[in-house]
Design an enzyme around this catalytic site. Structure first.
Site, mmCIF file in Angstrom:
data_model
loop_
_atom_site.group_PDB
_atom_site.id
_atom_site.type_symbol
_atom_site.label_atom_id
_atom_site.label_comp_id
_atom_site.label_asym_id
_atom_site.label_seq_id
_atom_site.Cartn_x
_atom_site.Cartn_y
_atom_site.Cartn_z
ATOM 1 N N ARG A 35 -8.457 11.189 -26.779
ATOM 2 C CA ARG A 35 -9.895 10.837 -26.680
ATOM 3 C C ARG A 35 -10.141 9.357 -26.423
ATOM 4 N NH1 ARG A 35 -10.159 14.655 -31.012
ATOM 5 N NH2 ARG A 35 -10.713 16.663 -30.119
ATOM 6 N N LYS B 132 -15.916 3.518 -13.710
ATOM 7 C CA LYS B 132 -15.918 4.884 -13.174
ATOM 8 C C LYS B 132 -14.472 5.304 -12.973
ATOM 9 C CE LYS B 132 -20.257 5.533 -10.728
ATOM 10 N NZ LYS B 132 -20.880 5.763 -9.413
ATOM 11 N N GLU C 53 -16.769 -2.037 1.448
ATOM 12 C CA GLU C 53 -17.464 -2.100 0.151
ATOM 13 C C GLU C 53 -18.029 -3.509 -0.086
ATOM 14 O OE1 GLU C 53 -18.155 0.605 -1.448
ATOM 15 O OE2 GLU C 53 -16.438 1.949 -1.700
ATOM 16 N N LYS D 271 -21.449 -6.556 -8.548
ATOM 17 C CA LYS D 271 -21.140 -5.293 -9.233
ATOM 18 C C LYS D 271 -21.341 -5.437 -10.746
ATOM 19 C CE LYS D 271 -18.738 -1.170 -9.608
ATOM 20 N NZ LYS D 271 -17.801 -0.207 -9.067
ATOM 21 N N GLU E 149 -25.248 4.969 -14.603
ATOM 22 C CA GLU E 149 -25.927 5.405 -13.385
ATOM 23 C C GLU E 149 -27.116 6.318 -13.643
ATOM 24 O OE1 GLU E 149 -23.253 5.974 -10.001
ATOM 25 O OE2 GLU E 149 -24.629 7.479 -9.243
ATOM 26 N N ARG F 197 -27.591 1.694 -10.576
ATOM 27 C CA ARG F 197 -26.175 1.784 -10.200
ATOM 28 C C ARG F 197 -25.964 2.721 -9.015
ATOM 29 N NH1 ARG F 197 -20.656 1.931 -13.842
ATOM 30 N NH2 ARG F 197 -19.281 2.065 -12.045
ATOM 31 N N ASN G 295 -23.811 3.465 -4.238
ATOM 32 C CA ASN G 295 -23.343 4.614 -3.459
ATOM 33 C C ASN G 295 -23.946 4.683 -2.075
ATOM 34 O OD1 ASN G 295 -21.499 6.003 -5.131
ATOM 35 N ND2 ASN G 295 -23.199 6.509 -6.472
ATOM 36 N N HIS H 14 -22.265 6.679 0.636
ATOM 37 C CA HIS H 14 -21.141 7.404 0.040
ATOM 38 C C HIS H 14 -21.299 8.925 0.125
ATOM 39 C CE1 HIS H 14 -19.885 3.497 -1.290
ATOM 40 N NE2 HIS H 14 -18.930 3.957 -2.063
ATOM 41 N N HIS I 158 -18.278 10.626 1.433
ATOM 42 C CA HIS I 158 -17.491 11.599 0.665
ATOM 43 C C HIS I 158 -17.370 12.910 1.446
ATOM 44 C CE1 HIS I 158 -18.307 9.485 -3.469
ATOM 45 N NE2 HIS I 158 -17.396 8.881 -2.751
ATOM 46 N N HIS J 43 -11.075 5.672 2.227
ATOM 47 C CA HIS J 43 -12.379 5.701 1.577
ATOM 48 C C HIS J 43 -13.333 4.679 2.228
ATOM 49 C CE1 HIS J 43 -15.392 6.067 -1.564
ATOM 50 N NE2 HIS J 43 -15.341 4.755 -1.753
HETATM 51 P P1 NAD Z 1 -5.518 3.326 -2.455
HETATM 52 O O1 NAD Z 1 -5.504 3.192 -3.904
HETATM 53 O O2 NAD Z 1 -5.065 4.604 -1.865
HETATM 54 O O3 NAD Z 1 -4.661 2.131 -1.829
HETATM 55 C C1 NAD Z 1 -4.562 2.049 -0.447
HETATM 56 C C2 NAD Z 1 -3.107 1.967 0.034
HETATM 57 O O4 NAD Z 1 -2.619 0.643 -0.139
HETATM 58 C C3 NAD Z 1 -2.144 2.861 -0.708
HETATM 59 O O5 NAD Z 1 -1.189 3.353 0.197
HETATM 60 C C4 NAD Z 1 -1.485 1.914 -1.683
HETATM 61 O O6 NAD Z 1 -0.218 2.344 -2.114
HETATM 62 C C5 NAD Z 1 -1.393 0.668 -0.861
HETATM 63 N N1 NAD Z 1 -1.376 -0.584 -1.606
HETATM 64 C C6 NAD Z 1 -2.125 -0.892 -2.697
HETATM 65 N N2 NAD Z 1 -1.953 -2.179 -3.007
HETATM 66 C C7 NAD Z 1 -1.086 -2.690 -2.121
HETATM 67 C C8 NAD Z 1 -0.543 -3.982 -1.928
HETATM 68 N N3 NAD Z 1 -0.900 -5.026 -2.681
HETATM 69 N N4 NAD Z 1 0.346 -4.153 -0.937
HETATM 70 C C9 NAD Z 1 0.684 -3.121 -0.127
HETATM 71 N N5 NAD Z 1 0.177 -1.883 -0.239
HETATM 72 C C10 NAD Z 1 -0.701 -1.679 -1.235
HETATM 73 O O7 NAD Z 1 -6.975 3.057 -1.851
HETATM 74 P P2 NAD Z 1 -8.148 2.057 -2.259
HETATM 75 O O8 NAD Z 1 -8.875 1.809 -0.999
HETATM 76 O O9 NAD Z 1 -7.668 0.925 -3.053
HETATM 77 O O10 NAD Z 1 -9.051 2.934 -3.227
HETATM 78 C C11 NAD Z 1 -9.725 4.085 -2.764
HETATM 79 C C12 NAD Z 1 -10.048 4.948 -3.946
HETATM 80 O O11 NAD Z 1 -10.919 4.231 -4.819
HETATM 81 C C13 NAD Z 1 -10.764 6.225 -3.582
HETATM 82 O O12 NAD Z 1 -10.200 7.293 -4.286
HETATM 83 C C14 NAD Z 1 -12.194 5.987 -4.045
HETATM 84 O O13 NAD Z 1 -12.841 7.169 -4.392
HETATM 85 C C15 NAD Z 1 -11.974 5.083 -5.209
HETATM 86 N N6 NAD Z 1 -13.119 4.251 -5.555
HETATM 87 C C16 NAD Z 1 -13.511 4.204 -6.842
HETATM 88 C C17 NAD Z 1 -14.566 3.408 -7.228
HETATM 89 C C18 NAD Z 1 -14.938 3.307 -8.671
HETATM 90 O O14 NAD Z 1 -15.972 2.709 -8.971
HETATM 91 N N7 NAD Z 1 -14.140 3.815 -9.574
HETATM 92 C C19 NAD Z 1 -15.229 2.625 -6.277
HETATM 93 C C20 NAD Z 1 -14.799 2.678 -4.958
HETATM 94 C C21 NAD Z 1 -13.735 3.496 -4.611
HETATM 95 N N1 GLY Z 2 -18.483 2.473 -6.678
HETATM 96 C C1 GLY Z 2 -19.724 2.912 -7.216
HETATM 97 C C2 GLY Z 2 -19.911 2.573 -8.648
HETATM 98 O O1 GLY Z 2 -19.066 1.987 -9.269
HETATM 99 O O2 GLY Z 2 -20.930 2.896 -9.193
#
Ligand code: NAD
Ligand code: GLY
Length: 359
Positions: free
Chosen positions: A118, A140, A182, A224, A234, A238, A242, A245, A249, A262
């Protein structure tokens, strides 16, 4: 080093931004309260940065979970691997989870931390531009489902975020551009000055000018952190984060997770949202062109994939966390630098955008 604060009362936490932060053991260890530590990373990032982190944690009992790399593995099945390790190693409630990676690892690690017994402490070490400017901040966490992106998850804040600009040196250009989508979002929804700065400095960012990148990361995190402090879960503002998005998505789910990055899907979705905002009379043609141009200058796609027709878009968009009673609700722009809260969209205008924009 810059230190920003996400202000959430007794759950407030710092975001450290700067170069060489992974070489400062205290930065990390001061946020770890007990001996048991698990680092979650993936098969691409671990060979690059895991040793560096381990060197900072010599006084702790550290386990690692190395997941396969890719959006398609952001599932409950692979989160279970984290639970398997924590249970096999008899980790207790005072353990700390470190998410070392991009948004995929951050979202999965954070979700595992939220659920294990938890809730255990977790720290974010974001390694992509996208994760440094967005996903690591704000709590998130979650995973995808075959029927919808990020549909299983929890709000769960980290103890700190350590964004070391040096790790971006190993990130490829396509990923850097995806992160810029972003970054541009913050300018579009709430910060016209930053949007104009981006228009003037995008070439520096693409050329990885360290000062420009540091400024863009800081401004993004400031925006942010402000939004999250105002509306953590949200219920209001917040949702503006999106922008684009819901379309994005739908593109990610509809083309198969991992086909579009993404950030790429968000870039397209933002242009679709801009087109719809124009139909509402809030943006003019020149505004929409200005937005498309900035994404294109980042080498990001601006038009939707042909394989998703408008009916399929509508079906995919009907699975979205902003929807209420099955009604699609979207964030639109009232001007460059200001966004609406989620609004019910009239189906005819939405269909016009889906049928004509970029077709
Ligand atoms: P990712 O985590 O898939 O990373 C992208 C690629 O880069 C991967 O192949 C990874 O292994 C590689 N990589 C990462 N760091 C590296 C580095 N320093 N050097 C070389 N390679 C590296 O993608 P992302 O764009 O970082 O994240 C996308 C994800 O984030 C999606 O799932 C999306 O839904 C999520 N997201 C979440 C939020 C949130 O608020 N939680 C906000 C935006 C996006
Ligand atoms: N990436 C959208 C949020 O964090 O609310």
């Amino acid at each position: 080093m810059k230190k920003l604060l996400v202000e959430l009362g007794d759950r407030s936490y710092p975001i450290y931004i700067g170069a060489g932060l992974l070489n400062q053991p205290e930065l990390l260890s001061q946020h770890i309260k007990a001996r048991q530590v698990v680092i979650v990373s993936n098969a691409t990032i671990a060979p690059l940065y895991l040793d560096k982190i381990l060197k900072n944690l010599l006084k702790f009992d550290v386990e690692t979970v190395i997941l396969p790399d890719g959006e398609q593995f952001k599932t409950l099945e692979y989160v279970t691997r984290i639970f398997d390790k924590l249970l096999a190693c008899k980790f207790s409630r005072n353990a700390t989870l470190i998410a070392l990676g991009g948004g995929v690892i951050g979202d999965m690690g954070g979700f595992a931390a939220a659920c294990y017994q938890r809730g255990i402490a977790f720290l974010q070490i974001p390694t992509t531009l996208l994760a440094q400017v967005d996903s690591s901040v704000g709590g998130k966490t979650g995973v995808n489902h075959p029927l919808g992106k990020n549909m299983i998850g929890a709000f769960y804040q980290p103890q700190c975020v350590i964004a070391d600009a040096d790790v971006l040196d190993t990130l490829d250009d396509r990923q850097l551009s995806a992160g810029l989508a972003e970054v541009i979002k913050y300018g579009l929804i709430r910060d016209i000055g930053f949007f104009e700065w981006l228009e003037n400095n995008i070439n520096k960012l693409l050329a990885r000018d360290k000062n420009a990148l540091a400024y863009a990361i800081e401004q993004s995190c400031l925006n942010k952190a402000d939004v999250v402090a105002e509306d953590e879960t949200e219920t209001g503002v917040r949702a503006t984060l999106n922008l684009g998005h819901t379309f994005g998505h739908a593109i990610e789910t509809g083309t198969g997770y991992g086909t579009y990055l993404h950030g790429e899907a968000v870039a397209i979705g933002t242009c679709q949202a801009a087109d719809l905002s124009r139909r509402k009379g809030w943006l003019n043609d020149a505004d929409v062109e200005r937005i498309i141009t900035l994404f294109k200058r980042c080498n990001l796609p601006a038009y939707p994939p042909e394989e998703i027709d408008s009916d399929r878009f509508l079906e995919l968009m009907s699975v979205d966390k902003k929807n209420v009673n099955g009604q699609i609700r979207l964030i639109l722009l009232t001007k460059i630098g200001a966004a609406t809260l989620p609004i019910d969209v009239d189906l005819n205008s939405l269909k016009q955008t889906l049928n004509t924009y970029g077709r």
